[in-house]
Design a protein around this motif. Structure first.
Motif, PDB file in Angstrom:
ATOM      1  N   VAL A   1      70.293  49.335  90.307  1.00  0.00           N
ATOM      2  CA  VAL A   1      70.530  50.332  89.263  1.00  0.00           C
ATOM      3  C   VAL A   1      71.994  50.747  89.314  1.00  0.00           C
ATOM      4  CG1 VAL A   1      69.957  52.668  88.482  1.00  0.00           C
ATOM      5  CG2 VAL A   1      68.151  51.135  89.273  1.00  0.00           C
ATOM      6  N   ASN A   2      72.632  50.806  88.141  1.00  0.00           N
ATOM      7  CA  ASN A   2      74.055  51.138  88.038  1.00  0.00           C
ATOM      8  C   ASN A   2      74.871  50.161  88.890  1.00  0.00           C
ATOM      9  OD1 ASN A   2      76.505  52.305  87.489  1.00  0.00           O
ATOM     10  ND2 ASN A   2      75.923  54.369  88.154  1.00  0.00           N
ATOM     11  N   LEU A   3      74.834  48.904  88.467  1.00  0.00           N
ATOM     12  CA  LEU A   3      75.418  47.808  89.224  1.00  0.00           C
ATOM     13  C   LEU A   3      76.867  48.080  89.645  1.00  0.00           C
ATOM     14  CD1 LEU A   3      75.262  44.822  90.225  1.00  0.00           C
ATOM     15  CD2 LEU A   3      75.996  44.151  87.920  1.00  0.00           C
ATOM     16  N   PHE A   4      77.671  48.650  88.744  1.00  0.00           N
ATOM     17  CA  PHE A   4      79.093  48.858  89.026  1.00  0.00           C
ATOM     18  C   PHE A   4      79.382  50.245  89.597  1.00  0.00           C
ATOM     19  CE2 PHE A   4      78.754  45.813  85.467  1.00  0.00           C
ATOM     20  CZ  PHE A   4      79.264  44.692  86.115  1.00  0.00           C
ATOM     21  N   ASP A   5      78.327  50.961  89.973  1.00  0.00           N
ATOM     22  CA  ASP A   5      78.457  52.282  90.597  1.00  0.00           C
ATOM     23  C   ASP A   5      79.342  53.209  89.773  1.00  0.00           C
ATOM     24  OD1 ASP A   5      77.750  54.134  92.503  1.00  0.00           O
ATOM     25  OD2 ASP A   5      79.403  53.632  93.843  1.00  0.00           O
TER      26      ASP A   5
ATOM     27  N   ASP B   1      69.795  45.078  81.787  1.00  0.00           N
ATOM     28  CA  ASP B   1      69.855  45.978  80.638  1.00  0.00           C
ATOM     29  C   ASP B   1      70.991  46.963  80.847  1.00  0.00           C
ATOM     30  OD1 ASP B   1      68.941  48.142  82.237  1.00  0.00           O
ATOM     31  OD2 ASP B   1      66.863  47.762  81.710  1.00  0.00           O
ATOM     32  N   MET B   2      71.386  47.626  79.774  1.00  0.00           N
ATOM     33  CA  MET B   2      72.491  48.578  79.850  1.00  0.00           C
ATOM     34  C   MET B   2      72.306  49.661  78.794  1.00  0.00           C
ATOM     35  SD  MET B   2      74.498  48.208  76.914  1.00  0.00           S
ATOM     36  CE  MET B   2      76.132  48.727  77.405  1.00  0.00           C
TER      37      MET B   2
ATOM     38  N   ASP C   1      82.879  59.136  77.929  1.00  0.00           N
ATOM     39  CA  ASP C   1      81.879  58.107  77.658  1.00  0.00           C
ATOM     40  C   ASP C   1      81.517  57.381  78.945  1.00  0.00           C
ATOM     41  OD1 ASP C   1      84.284  56.803  77.999  1.00  0.00           O
ATOM     42  OD2 ASP C   1      83.800  55.216  76.573  1.00  0.00           O
ATOM     43  N   TYR C   2      80.425  56.625  78.908  1.00  0.00           N
ATOM     44  CA  TYR C   2      79.937  55.945  80.104  1.00  0.00           C
ATOM     45  C   TYR C   2      79.156  54.699  79.715  1.00  0.00           C
ATOM     46  CZ  TYR C   2      75.397  57.951  78.895  1.00  0.00           C
ATOM     47  OH  TYR C   2      74.241  58.289  78.232  1.00  0.00           O
ATOM     48  N   THR C   3      79.047  53.802  80.673  1.00  0.00           N
ATOM     49  CA  THR C   3      78.197  52.621  80.564  1.00  0.00           C
ATOM     50  C   THR C   3      77.462  52.432  81.883  1.00  0.00           C
ATOM     51  OG1 THR C   3      79.751  51.535  79.057  1.00  0.00           O
ATOM     52  CG2 THR C   3      78.106  50.140  80.117  1.00  0.00           C
ATOM     53  N   GLN C   4      76.158  52.243  81.805  1.00  0.00           N
ATOM     54  CA  GLN C   4      75.362  51.976  83.002  1.00  0.00           C
ATOM     55  C   GLN C   4      74.669  50.637  82.848  1.00  0.00           C
ATOM     56  OE1 GLN C   4      72.646  55.082  84.493  1.00  0.00           O
ATOM     57  NE2 GLN C   4      71.167  53.470  85.013  1.00  0.00           N
ATOM     58  N   VAL C   5      74.874  49.740  83.816  1.00  0.00           N
ATOM     59  CA  VAL C   5      74.290  48.400  83.788  1.00  0.00           C
ATOM     60  C   VAL C   5      73.312  48.262  84.947  1.00  0.00           C
ATOM     61  CG1 VAL C   5      74.752  45.920  83.933  1.00  0.00           C
ATOM     62  CG2 VAL C   5      76.362  47.422  82.729  1.00  0.00           C
ATOM     63  N   ASN C   6      72.118  47.758  84.656  1.00  0.00           N
ATOM     64  CA  ASN C   6      71.094  47.502  85.670  1.00  0.00           C
ATOM     65  C   ASN C   6      70.729  46.019  85.644  1.00  0.00           C
ATOM     66  OD1 ASN C   6      70.898  50.419  85.905  1.00  0.00           O
ATOM     67  ND2 ASN C   6      69.589  50.353  84.091  1.00  0.00           N
TER      68      ASN C   6
END
Length: 817
Positions: free
Chosen positions: A781-785, A734-735, A753-758
């Motif tokens: 959590v936050n795959l791409f740090d 999810d993101m 802006d930001y994107t968080q991918v889990n």
């Protein structure tokens, strides 16, 4: 002998005809072909159709026929009958409420379990996957629905939880949630007070089988999360149904005996070194340890065949260290600033020791009845909340000019009643009321330093100032509405609601509501609605402050005006359309058919005395104020795809909220320092004369996710130890995306802006000689740090920066018992 034999066969056929048509038809098939002179052509099935009741007994009489007799369902056990009865009453309870003309996004328990972190994430984190929900820091409420601050209503099994003290921690454990729906739009008249969104939580129905689950979860940042859940049934005195061949169906167990009590309870403990958002972009936070405990219990039983009693109770106890920002200079804040506290003139801000404790208990006792087209539920609810903020006396004086010990306590009791009656096939009448009383105490004991010239050079010894407020507030509401089904395609819901508040201010309003749903085709639904809303402020956030007590001290206010908080009054318009597209299926589509659901929804809100909140001081507690005027507008798009073991969703919202002129608690706005970026105006002067974006406004908010389960079942024992088998494995991701909340003087800027991918993977499998599965999961959590700021410490009512979580690795194991 042949004539006698023919007469005997004819007599037997006539007798079977009287006993039942089904038996006759099957008896004929066994008649020898050589007996042509018999009366078979006269003994057709038509005549016995008049004897319907005896026909039910014939399958046992003629079991030798060529056709297989119809099978009757096995008799239900008392527990199964209780579950069936409970399910029927759950459906009857849903008749009390309607969401005609609204938009609803529902997330099931299975979906929550399958998403990254599963039930180890909070309710607020789950809701970030719903349309139009944006992320914020814990100090600002964790989330915003449609760019409003707060104003979200939580209900459990149809009963509204009362307001409490807003704090950092969640009070819900997601383990007990059967489904959670976010309902937005022009809400019907039965939903009052908190109206920007309805979070409708339904408890689980699959947990009353005398079993449970124990689990352990943990990983990065010192995270440890043990939890348990258990549910079952006890106390029944109904005899087991007979299973003899003569028995077709057991009598209902609940008709003449007590079928028992269903119960379910959960417990969860969380320990982490990042309890609140990190105040720096670093991987590890400074002074951010937290311990959080949640518990939940549910019980339900039937008093008689038409009456059910249920009890819901929950508790949470959360402790937080307030994270620190290193390198902050002393003597820069305060009015005037403090340069010497208890003889100390220098202080390392990384060593600041501020802490907050939060305790919440809630309970709901409901009596539900359902009979002859009438459904009703009467509930008593209670909630106790206590928040206690303890400052660092020396550090806060030197860094902030004031050190405030804050206590907020709220104790609410109330009654809610709802009733529904189906007058005829076209009209369903609903009515109800709520009455609640809330006793609050707001305590503020602050250390400040007195001054004479107040230039920061002549401060005296620290002294304590106490400003305490206590108030009993009362809220009352009553509504009536009619759901009118004009045609099979068009349904209108019209209602009136009256609300009265007796709090720090007294006010009331009569609010009309009108909404409609139009379904011109089977898979196409249009909705539209208008609602007049009346929103009282949260009582503890509306407590008045005696700013005169702080005159000529380092805690003096930089603004003027203490007008009381007013209720918000608004006009709300909403319209949208939802389209379901069956893929590769005929119409009507079966439940297991692949489908794509698309939707769009637009809304516009005009508000008078728009309520907003902010953190104005070193204590991270919210204070409320009103803007004279405000408006909120936006459009949301959402999509869902389901195909067998695969599901995916995506949401995008574009919105803005603007407001002008603070008309209450004006002292919260600085009116002493002219600012160049505001054209030489003070912050208060600028906001007084310009429409500004509210600090929680975010232009673009998005979320998306996908889940795929191999085989759709747990892995068998053989598959468990077969490295080539993926059965029982679930992959998920999810993101969330945000274009950034507001920052800068008068909210004139935006954080990046930001994107968080889990992502997550879990496997459910069986062990030898154990029918109950085990589950192992791994989440990132936050795959791409991605290091990103939720807040940067600037903006109206924003006191400190907060950053999103850094990359974390988490492992969990759970076992059904």
């Amino acid at each position: 002998m042949s004539v006698f034999a023919n007469r005997m066969l004819a007599s037997a056929a006539a007798s079977l005809m009287i006993c039942g048509g089904a038996g006759i038809a099957r008896a004929q098939t066994s008649t020898p072909a050589g007996n042509a002179p018999t009366v078979l052509p006269e003994t057709k099935v038509e005549a016995p159709k008049q004897a319907a009741k005896p026909a039910k007994r014939t399958p046992r009489v003629v079991s030798r026929g060529a056709a297989t007799p119809p099978q009757t369902p096995p008799p239900l056990s008392p527990i199964a009958q209780l579950e069936e009865k409970m399910s029927n009453f759950d459906q009857s309870r849903s008749n009390l409420y309607t969401t005609i003309g609204t938009t609803s996004d529902t997330i099931s328990h299975d979906t929550i379990q399958n998403l990254p972190q599963g039930t180890n994430q909070s309710v607020e984190k789950v809701l970030l996957q719903a349309p139009g929900v944006s992320q914020d820091s814990a100090a600002s409420g964790l989330l915003h629905v449609r760019n409003d601050h707060g104003n979200v209503q939580f209900r459990i099994n149809g009963v509204m939880l009362p307001d409490g003290v807003t704090g950092f921690g969640t009070i819900f454990d997601t383990s007990f949630i059967g489904s959670i729906a976010l309902v937005t739009g022009a809400l019907p008249a039965e939903f009052g007070l908190r109206t920007v969104g309805l979070v409708d939580i339904t408890t689980r129905k699959d947990v009353f089988n005398n079993s449970g689950t124990v689990s352990m979860y943990g990983g990065s940042h010192g995270t440890i999360v043990p939890s348990f859940e258990y549910g079952g049934t006890f106390g029944g005195n109904c005899a087991a149904p007979s299973t003899t061949p003569t028995s077709v169906k057991a009598p209902p167990a609940y008709a003449d005996c007590f079928p028992g009590v269903q119960y379910y309870f959960t417990g969860r403990y969380l320990q982490t070194t990042v309890g609140l958002e990190n105040s720096t972009p670093a991987y590890n936070a400074i002074h951010d340890f937290s311990q959080q405990e949640q518990g939940f219990a549910y019980m339900s039983a039937f008093v008689d065949p038409t009456t059910r009693v249920s009890l819901i109770a929950g508790t949470s106890n959360n402790n937080f260290q307030i994270p620190n920002i290193p390198g902050q200079p002393v003597g820069m804040n305060g009015n005037p600033p403090v340069t010497n506290a208890f003889g100390i003139t220098n202080f390392d801000s990384a060593l600041l020791n501020e802490n907050q404790w939060e305790t919440t208990h809630f309970g709901v006792l409901s009596v539900q009845t359902s009979a002859n087209g009438f459904d009703g539920q009467l509930s008593y609810f209670t909630r106790y909340t206590n928040l206690h903020f303890l400052p660092d006396p020396v550090g806060d004086l030197l860094l902030n000019g004031i050190a405030s010990k804050i206590t907020r306590t709220s104790y609410t009791n109330g009654i809610q009643g709802d009733a529904s009656y189906q007058i005829n096939s076209a009209h369903t009448l609903r009515t109800g009321f709520t009455v609640s009383g809330e006793q609050v105490f707001v305590g503020n004991t602050s250390l400040v330093e007195p001054c004479t010239i107040c230039d920061g050079t002549d401060n005296g010894a620290p002294e304590s100032i106490t400003d305490n407020v206590s108030k009993l507030g009362v809220l009352m509401g009553v509504y009536v509405q009619d759901e009118w089904k004009l045609t099979n395609q068009l349904t209108i819901n019209a209602g009136l609601r009256f609300d009265q508040m007796y709090e720090f201010t007294n006010a009331n309003q009569l609010s009309p509501r009108l909404s409609a749903t139009y379904k011109p085709f089977e898979n196409t639904t249009f909705h539209a609605g208008y609602a007049r809303y009346f929103t009282p402020p949260v009582l503890v956030e509306a407590a008045p402050a005696n700013i005169a007590l702080f005159n000529n001290t380092t805690g003096a206010a930089t603004g003027q005006g203490t007008d009381p908080i007013l209720p918000e009054r608004s006009h709300y318009f909403d319209a949208g359309v939802d389209q379901k597209i069956p893929l590769g299926c005929t119409s009507p589509a079966p439940k297991d058919c692949s489908s794509l659901e698309l939707g769009v929804d637009a809304y516009y809100k005009i508000a008078q005395d728009l309520i907003d909140n902010g953190v104005f001081g070193q204590a991270l507690v919210l204070s409320a104020f009103n803007y004279e005027k405000g408006y909120n507008e936006g459009i949301e798009l959402h999509a869902k795809y389901n195909s067998g073991n695969f599901q995916a969703y995506a949401n995008v919202a574009v919105a803005q909220q603007r407001a002008i002129n603070p008309v209450s608690n004006q002292f919260l706005f600085d009116n002493t320092t002219p600012l160049d970026d505001l054209g030489g105006l003070t912050r208060f002067q600028y906001v007084q004369t310009h429409f500004i974006y509210t600090d929680h406004n975010q232009f673009v908010t998005a979320s998306a996710g996908a889940i795929y389960t191999f085989c759709g079942r747990p892995a068998t024992v053989a598959e468990t130890f077969n490295s080539l088998s993926w059965c029982g494995t679930t992959l998920s991701a999810d993101m969330i995306y945000g274009s950034g909340l507001r920052n800068g003087d008068a909210n004139i800027g935006t954080v990046p802006d930001y994107t968080q991918v889990n992502v997550g993977i879990k496997r459910e499998f069986l062990l030898p000689n154990d029918p109950k599965p085990m589950t192992v999961r791994f989440d990132v959590v936050n795959l791409f740090d991605k290091s990103y700021a939720i807040r940067e410490g600037g903006g109206i009512g924003v006191f400190a920066p907060q950053f999103g979580p850094r990359r974390g690795f988490f492992l969990g194991i759970s076992k059904k018992i």
